[in-house]
Scaffold this active site. Structure first.
Site, mmCIF file in Angstrom:
data_model
loop_
_atom_site.group_PDB
_atom_site.id
_atom_site.type_symbol
_atom_site.label_atom_id
_atom_site.label_comp_id
_atom_site.label_asym_id
_atom_site.label_seq_id
_atom_site.Cartn_x
_atom_site.Cartn_y
_atom_site.Cartn_z
ATOM 1 N N PRO A 88 0.705 -1.545 -0.005
ATOM 2 C CA PRO A 88 0.156 -0.090 0.304
ATOM 3 C C PRO A 88 0.683 0.918 -0.353
ATOM 4 O O PRO A 88 0.909 2.769 0.016
ATOM 5 C CB PRO A 88 -0.648 -0.207 1.222
ATOM 6 C CG PRO A 88 -0.049 -1.122 2.032
ATOM 7 C CD PRO A 88 0.578 -2.032 0.986
ATOM 8 N N GLU A 115 2.457 -7.711 8.360
ATOM 9 C CA GLU A 115 2.720 -6.500 8.853
ATOM 10 C C GLU A 115 3.190 -6.627 7.533
ATOM 11 O O GLU A 115 3.751 -4.863 7.187
ATOM 12 C CB GLU A 115 3.308 -5.877 10.014
ATOM 13 C CG GLU A 115 2.401 -5.900 11.232
ATOM 14 C CD GLU A 115 0.954 -5.447 11.488
ATOM 15 O OE1 GLU A 115 1.380 -4.823 10.321
ATOM 16 O OE2 GLU A 115 0.265 -5.996 11.216
ATOM 17 N N ARG A 153 -4.055 -7.688 -20.200
ATOM 18 C CA ARG A 153 -4.744 -7.158 -21.324
ATOM 19 C C ARG A 153 -4.405 -6.307 -22.719
ATOM 20 O O ARG A 153 -4.989 -6.580 -23.553
ATOM 21 C CB ARG A 153 -6.057 -6.357 -20.766
ATOM 22 C CG ARG A 153 -6.863 -6.648 -19.825
ATOM 23 C CD ARG A 153 -7.879 -5.798 -19.572
ATOM 24 N NE ARG A 153 -8.882 -4.862 -20.400
ATOM 25 C CZ ARG A 153 -9.927 -5.544 -20.585
ATOM 26 N NH1 ARG A 153 -10.244 -6.298 -20.779
ATOM 27 N NH2 ARG A 153 -10.424 -3.925 -21.880
ATOM 28 N N ASP A 168 -11.493 1.900 -24.232
ATOM 29 C CA ASP A 168 -12.157 1.516 -22.411
ATOM 30 C C ASP A 168 -11.677 2.782 -21.743
ATOM 31 O O ASP A 168 -10.883 3.444 -22.530
ATOM 32 C CB ASP A 168 -10.464 0.022 -22.189
ATOM 33 C CG ASP A 168 -11.375 -0.941 -22.035
ATOM 34 O OD1 ASP A 168 -12.405 -1.311 -22.754
ATOM 35 O OD2 ASP A 168 -10.240 -2.071 -22.873
#
Ligand code: SAM
Length: 246
Positions: A88, A115, A153, A168
């Site tokens: 993150p 963690e 993709r 897209d």
């Protein structure tokens, strides 16, 4: 494109790859996914891959040794094969980055748990840190799958001729226009008349206007960076005037 995914939960990755576009792409040899079980590189009777954090605190930390050895076991397809850590704390993954990564021959993805991983792995082995959004998942596996799906993709041939990515959302900086299929009337709601007209130029114009309208309503921030034509500018002005009158 070859992906190597390092995880303590190999089946999570394999399960997703059993069906859908990625499964087809793998069958056709357009992508290859190798899953490396970090636990296989852990020592001791219990094959522990985590330990308590130095300095105390809640939670466990992934030990550096097993990840280091797992990374060492991955054959490098090219000299600059990238090692990506899903975290993150990384740079936010987006369509532009997906295009950039799709030009690599190999991506080595490290999935954390608990963690997170011992900091020294990040320092010694990781080329880039990527996040899929500002929220915290329990592990990097979903993030790795998101990345592999979005990147694959864009690998030539994966979608086939029919499913071009050109229109897209995000490709030209805008959200895509709305789609309709049969039946023509559903719960009293009709398909927009213009889509049945067979007039390709009018349909193109309508779709572009819808794309601009959606982006203005849902993601106005994207308009700052989008490549807009003079025609787009005029459409946007009209949409803004209309919104002000309401
Ligand atoms: N303690 C870490 C922190 O606050 O930065 C979060 C650890 S998280 C519970 C466990 C693992 O999930 C991470 O090591 C990472 O691999 C993965 N992960 C969690 N959220 C993610 C995100 N938004 N993008 C990519 N990976 C994520």
């Amino acid at each position: 494109m070859r992906y190597d995914v390092l995880t303590i939960f190999p089946e999570m990755i394999r399960a997703y790859l059993k069906e859908g576009i990625l499964a087809r792409a793998a069958k056709r040899g357009l992508i290859e996914v190798q899953v490396t079980d970090i636990r296989a590189f852990a020592g001791g009777a219990h094959k522990n891959t985590d330990d308590r954090p130095f300095g105390g605190g809640d939670g466990m930390v992934m030990k550096p040794g097993p990840i280091y050895r797992a990374l060492d076991s991955v054959p490098r397809v090219e000299e600059n094969s990238l090692v990506l850590l899903l975290t993150p704390q990384g740079k936010r993954f987006d369509q532009e980055m997906a295009w950039e990564l799709s030009r690599q021959k190999q991506l080595i993805l490290v999935c954390g748990r608990y963690e997170g991983i011992d900091e020294r792995i990040r320092e010694l082995c990781v080329d880039r840190e990527l996040s899929i959004g500002d929220y915290v998942l329990s592990g990097g596996e979903l993030a790795a799958l998101v990345l592999m799906d979005a990147v694959s993709r864009l690998v030539p041939g994966v979608l086939g001729g029919q499913n071009s990515t050109q229109e897209d959302s995000f490709e030209d900086g805008l959200l895509e226009y709305p789609h309709y299929t049969r039946p023509r009337v559903f719960m009293g709601r009709e398909v927009p008349e213009i889509l049945l007209s067979g007039d390709h130029e009018k349909i193109r114009q309508w779709r572009r206007a819808q794309s601009l309208k959606r982006t203005l309503e849902k993601r106005p921030d994207l308009l700052q960076k989008a490549q807009l034509t003079g025609e787009d500018g005029a459409i946007l002005e009209k949409l803004k005037e209309g919104a002000e009158k309401q």
